[in-house]
Design a protein around this motif. Structure first.
Motif: not given
Length: 78
Positions: A7-15
């Motif tokens: 799962k990819i979470e958080g800030d799109p530039l620093k996921p």
């Protein structure tokens, strides 16, 4: 080969990447694989080097956590 659901979470530039499953066996003889979503379910499409394609649905446990794959389609090219 093995498939792992992440799962990819958080800030799109620093996921942040969170591993949701352990390695689930999948043949290492696929030429190409991709994922897609349909009807709120995740799927994996793969083209095997022996001329067939498979579609797997990502299975979920009772809590909605990915737990494996269910073969939904098997097709052989002429």
């Amino acid at each position: 080969g093995f498939g792992v659901i992440i799962k990819i979470e958080g800030d799109p530039l620093k996921p942040d990447l969170r591993r949701l499953t352990n390695g689930i066996p999948i043949s290492h003889r696929y030429r190409a694989m991709t994922t897609f979503e349909q009807g709120g379910k995740a799927y994996i499409f793969g083209i095997h080097e022996e001329g067939y394609a498979n579609i797997w649905r990502v299975s979920e446990d009772a809590k909605g956590i990915p737990s494996g794959f269910t073969l939904e389609y098997y097709g052989k090219s002429p």
